[in-house]
Structures are given as structure tokens and as C-alpha cells.
Design a protein around this motif. Structure first.
Motif, PDB file in Angstrom:
ATOM      1  N   ASP A 154       0.817  -1.217   0.000  1.00  0.00           N
ATOM      2  CA  ASP A 154       0.000   0.000   0.000  1.00  0.00           C
ATOM      3  C   ASP A 154       0.847   1.262   0.000  1.00  0.00           C
ATOM      4  OD1 ASP A 154       0.849  -0.735   2.607  1.00  0.00           O
ATOM      5  OD2 ASP A 154      -0.710   0.494   3.530  1.00  0.00           O
ATOM      6  N   PRO A 163      -4.238  -1.564  -5.584  1.00  0.00           N
ATOM      7  CA  PRO A 163      -4.663  -2.867  -5.063  1.00  0.00           C
ATOM      8  C   PRO A 163      -4.949  -3.908  -6.135  1.00  0.00           C
ATOM      9  CG  PRO A 163      -6.375  -1.203  -4.746  1.00  0.00           C
ATOM     10  CD  PRO A 163      -5.145  -0.473  -5.165  1.00  0.00           C
ATOM     11  N   ALA A 164      -5.508  -3.502  -7.272  1.00  0.00           N
ATOM     12  CA  ALA A 164      -5.825  -4.492  -8.311  1.00  0.00           C
ATOM     13  C   ALA A 164      -4.546  -5.092  -8.893  1.00  0.00           C
ATOM     14  CB  ALA A 164      -6.673  -3.848  -9.404  1.00  0.00           C
ATOM     15  N   TYR A 166      -1.636  -5.137  -7.421  1.00  0.00           N
ATOM     16  CA  TYR A 166      -0.989  -5.935  -6.376  1.00  0.00           C
ATOM     17  C   TYR A 166      -1.652  -7.299  -6.269  1.00  0.00           C
ATOM     18  CZ  TYR A 166       0.210  -7.832  -1.838  1.00  0.00           C
ATOM     19  OH  TYR A 166       0.615  -8.684  -0.837  1.00  0.00           O
ATOM     20  N   ALA A 167      -2.988  -7.345  -6.320  1.00  0.00           N
ATOM     21  CA  ALA A 167      -3.688  -8.628  -6.225  1.00  0.00           C
ATOM     22  C   ALA A 167      -3.252  -9.562  -7.343  1.00  0.00           C
ATOM     23  CB  ALA A 167      -5.199  -8.406  -6.261  1.00  0.00           C
ATOM     24  N   ARG A 168      -3.060  -9.038  -8.547  1.00  0.00           N
ATOM     25  CA  ARG A 168      -2.607  -9.860  -9.672  1.00  0.00           C
ATOM     26  C   ARG A 168      -1.191 -10.379  -9.433  1.00  0.00           C
ATOM     27  NH1 ARG A 168      -0.278  -9.335 -15.280  1.00  0.00           N
ATOM     28  NH2 ARG A 168       0.655  -7.368 -14.620  1.00  0.00           N
ATOM     29  N   SER A 171      -1.202 -12.818  -6.312  1.00  0.00           N
ATOM     30  CA  SER A 171      -1.899 -14.082  -6.546  1.00  0.00           C
ATOM     31  C   SER A 171      -1.070 -15.010  -7.414  1.00  0.00           C
ATOM     32  CB  SER A 171      -3.255 -13.824  -7.202  1.00  0.00           C
ATOM     33  OG  SER A 171      -4.143 -13.207  -6.299  1.00  0.00           O
ATOM     34  N   ILE A 188      -0.124 -12.078   3.404  1.00  0.00           N
ATOM     35  CA  ILE A 188      -0.250 -10.890   2.574  1.00  0.00           C
ATOM     36  C   ILE A 188       0.896  -9.943   2.933  1.00  0.00           C
ATOM     37  CG2 ILE A 188      -1.736  -9.628   4.198  1.00  0.00           C
ATOM     38  CD1 ILE A 188      -3.347  -8.632   1.769  1.00  0.00           C
ATOM     39  N   PHE A 198      -7.543  -0.348   0.619  1.00  0.00           N
ATOM     40  CA  PHE A 198      -6.580  -1.168  -0.127  1.00  0.00           C
ATOM     41  C   PHE A 198      -6.809  -2.646   0.158  1.00  0.00           C
ATOM     42  CE2 PHE A 198      -2.665  -3.395  -0.894  1.00  0.00           C
ATOM     43  CZ  PHE A 198      -2.134  -2.793  -2.029  1.00  0.00           C
ATOM     44  N   ALA A 202      -7.927  -5.541  -2.546  1.00  0.00           N
ATOM     45  CA  ALA A 202      -6.993  -6.615  -2.905  1.00  0.00           C
ATOM     46  C   ALA A 202      -7.552  -7.988  -2.537  1.00  0.00           C
ATOM     47  CB  ALA A 202      -5.649  -6.386  -2.219  1.00  0.00           C
ATOM     48  N   ASP A 205     -10.545  -8.712  -5.037  1.00  0.00           N
ATOM     49  CA  ASP A 205     -10.404  -8.366  -6.439  1.00  0.00           C
ATOM     50  C   ASP A 205     -11.212  -9.345  -7.295  1.00  0.00           C
ATOM     51  OD1 ASP A 205      -8.740  -6.759  -8.524  1.00  0.00           O
ATOM     52  OD2 ASP A 205      -8.502  -8.861  -9.127  1.00  0.00           O
ATOM     53  N   LEU A 210      -7.340 -12.137  -3.486  1.00  0.00           N
ATOM     54  CA  LEU A 210      -6.249 -12.609  -2.621  1.00  0.00           C
ATOM     55  C   LEU A 210      -6.754 -13.369  -1.401  1.00  0.00           C
ATOM     56  CD1 LEU A 210      -3.389  -9.961  -2.291  1.00  0.00           C
ATOM     57  CD2 LEU A 210      -3.238 -12.344  -3.020  1.00  0.00           C
TER      58      LEU A 210
END
Length: 343
Positions: A154, A163-164, A166-168, A171, A188, A198, A202, A205, A210
Motif C-alpha cells: 500500500d 490494489p488491483a 498488487y492482487a494480480r 496471486s 499478505i 486497499f 486486494a 479483487d 487474494l
């Protein structure tokens, strides 16, 4: 005959005696060193930190595993990963490996920047490559059973993309970890702030949720004794509202030893008050519900002498003594005393 049957029944329902090796839980079982080691840290310094952590009787050691170091342009080099894997076994330390640093040649920044590609996610078309790189790295460290998906995602200075993205990135990394070690525990990335917007985005998403990939919640806390207690409670409530019910770790906390940087007005007396703050602060976090707490173990000069991190360690750094040991401050002894206490 009846008496024999009664005796047999009593033996069957009696509780089994405790194993001879059972020991009462100590605070050390929930403590770790935020070591600030890297794969390219000098080997003697790596071993000194593992030794300092083991001798302090803390359970964990947190350090970076930069994928870009393992996979430079050309052939991969697992030498450093294997050295850390051996240190984990030799010193009986549970390593929390922080996965960082996307190799530049597969990275693309969501904002179009090109100067810090290591802090961005894989470019479209390179997702499988990123996942496979993480898988190969983890396979070379079978003694590392805990992995963290980045550091302070963050914080725009450590991860670019929101966040999107980061989630990709996270993951895909988690999938690589699971492919190499299905039983690994995955955290995480430790949050720089209690940042619910955030975390919620995440964890949930739409394409890369996540919440399906992580086992451990995570936050960083620093401040006065009262404020770290409040930050921990706020983080726990935040993760609960986001639907996460697993354990909560604090993977960074600490308190400076230089009076000029000691922000708690009740603890401004230099190294002795650093030791006092940590004795109370670590117990505050563990008693407040943190399942594990990692304390900064070394002074960090990377941000300059005027940074509070420059004196946050419990050992001075990077000079070692003649025996190759890290040079301890009073705070190191305080952490060791706490680690040995029965909970």
C-alpha cells in the motif's frame, strides 16, 4: 472379574500423560527478527544475523527474497537461496521469505513508468513466467515454509500499481509458492498503514481475489505504546470486516535507541529506554492478539543517519565483533529475556 473390567475401563478413559518433550509455550515462540537481510547481503553478515536470532531464542527470521537477483538476464542463480536454506536448517530458524522484485525484462508498470520496473507487476503475457520463477525459487528453499507477498504494497514507494495490480502480482506469486510447496503458509504483504480500502480491494479483487490465496493477515506498527495497541486493534477489526479470519502477524515493529528519535515521551532515555519500550511493546502486541511479532534486529542506515530506522535495531550494524557476532545493544538482552518467559 468385574474389578478387572472396571480397571480396564478407567485406563481407557484416563487422559494420556503429557509427552516428556512437551514444554510450556514461551513468548519466543511468537517472536521473530525483522532481519533486513537480502540475498546479496554478505554471507558473513547473513550468518551473523541468523546466529543473533537463534541466540535470542526467537522463532522466526524475516528477510527478502528478490526474484530479480535469482533471475538476472541470462541463467538463473540459486546460490544465495540455497545458502539461506542451509542457514535456516543450521540455526533451526523458521524463515519468513518476503517475495520482492520483479525482473525488469518481464515487468511493466501500470502507470507507464520505466524507472522502477522491479516494483511493478509482470507485463501481459508474462504472468506464467512470473509464477514459474517464484515456483523455481521456492523449490530451492525447502526449509523456508513461510512466504510473504511483497513488502508494504500500500506504499507507492515499494509497489507501483494499486490494489488491483498488487492482487494480480501477489496471486500469481502465491500460485508459484503453492506449486512448489502446497503446505507453505502465505502472508499478505505487511501493510504500511491500517488501509481498509486497499485491503478490501486486494482481498476481493474480481479476477485475482487474494482472500483465496493467503493464510496470514499482516500489518506494520510503530509509535507509542498506546498507539501500537490501537493500531493492532484497528488492523484486526479491519481484516475481520473484510472477511479474513486467519491469524494476524506484525512483521515490523521497533523503537529507536537514539534519544532524538524516541517518539514515546515516556521512553526518551536512549538505549536503556529502547530496551524498556520493547519489553513492554512486544508484550502489548502479543497480549493484544498478534499471533507473531517481528522486531527490527539491525540498525538500518539505508535511509541516512537522521532516520529513526538508523538506530531501531537491537544490534549494531554492519560491523561484527572478532568472533563474527553482531554487537548487541541492551535491547537485544531485553528481547532475549522476554523470549524465554513462559506465556
Amino acid at each position: 472379574m468385574l474389578g478387572v473390567l472396571v480397571l480396564i475401563l478407567l485406563l481407557l478413559i484416563a487422559p494420556a500423560p503429557a509427552a516428556a518433550t512437551d514444554r510450556p509455550a514461551t513468548f519466543g515462540a511468537s517472536l521473530g527478527s525483522h532481519a533486513m537481510l537480502y540475498l546479496n547481503t554478505e554471507p558473513a553478515l547473513q550468518e551473523a544475523m541468523f546466529r543473533a536470532s537463534a541466540e535470542a531464542e526467537v522463532r522466526y527470521l524475516r528477510m527478502d527474497f528478490a526474484v530479480a537477483i535469482v533471475f538476472p538476464w541470462g541463467e538463473p542463480d540459486f546460490t544465495a537461496v540455497e545458502r539461506v536454506n542451509a542457514l535456516a536448517a543450521a540455526y533451526d530458524i523458521e524463515v519468513l521469505g518476503v517475495i520482492t522484485s520483479t525482473p525488469w525484462y518481464i515487468a511493466e508498470c501500470a502507470d507507464g513508468s520505466t524507472d522502477r520496473l522491479d516494483r511493478c507487476g509482470p507485463a501481459p503475457g508474462h504472468e506464467r513466467t512470473w509464477r514459474r520463477m517464484v515456483k523455481r525459487m521456492v523449490r530451492h528453499a525447502p526449509n523456508v515454509r513461510h512466504w510473504e507477498l511483497g513488502n508494504e504494497p500500500d506504499n507507492s514507494s515499494t509497489f507501483i500499481g494499486g490494489p488491483a495490480e498488487y492482487a494480480r502480482w501477489a496471486s500469481l506469486a502465491a500460485a508459484g509458492v503453492r506449486a512448489a510447496d502446497p503446505d507453505a503458509a502465505i502472508a499478505i504483504g505487511g501493510l504500511a498503514h491500517v488501509n481498509e480500502a486497499f485491503v478490501a480491494a486486494a482481498l476481493h479483487d474480481r479476477r485475482y481475489p487474494l482472500i483465496d490465496a493467503v493464510d496470514i493477515a499482516n500489518v506494520h506498527v510503530r509509535g507509542t505504546l498506546a498507539s501500537v495497541r490501537e493500531q493492532l486493534a484497528a488492523a484486526g477489526a479491519m481484516y475481520a470486516r473484510c472477511g479474513f479470519t486467519g491469524p494476524l502477524w506484525v512483521t515490523e515493529t521497533g523503537y529507536p535507541s537514539r534519544p532524538a528519535h524516541q517518539w514515546d515521551p515516556a521512553f526518551t532515555g536512549g538505549p536503556a529506554d529502547q530496551a524498556r519500550w520493547l519489553t513492554l511493546g512486544l508484550r502489548t502486541l502479543l497480549d493484544g492478539g498478534a499471533d507473531a511479532v517481528f522486531v527490527s534486529f539491525r540498525d538500518n542506515h539505508e535511509f541516512g543517519r537522521d532516520s529513526p530506522f538508523a538506530s531501531e535495531g537491537v544490534v549494531r550494524w554492519p560491523r561484527l565483533d572478532r568472533q563474527g557476532r553482531a554487537r548487541a545493544k541492551p535491547a537485544y538482552a531485553a528481547v532475549h529475556r522476554l523470549a524465554r518467559l513462559t506465556r
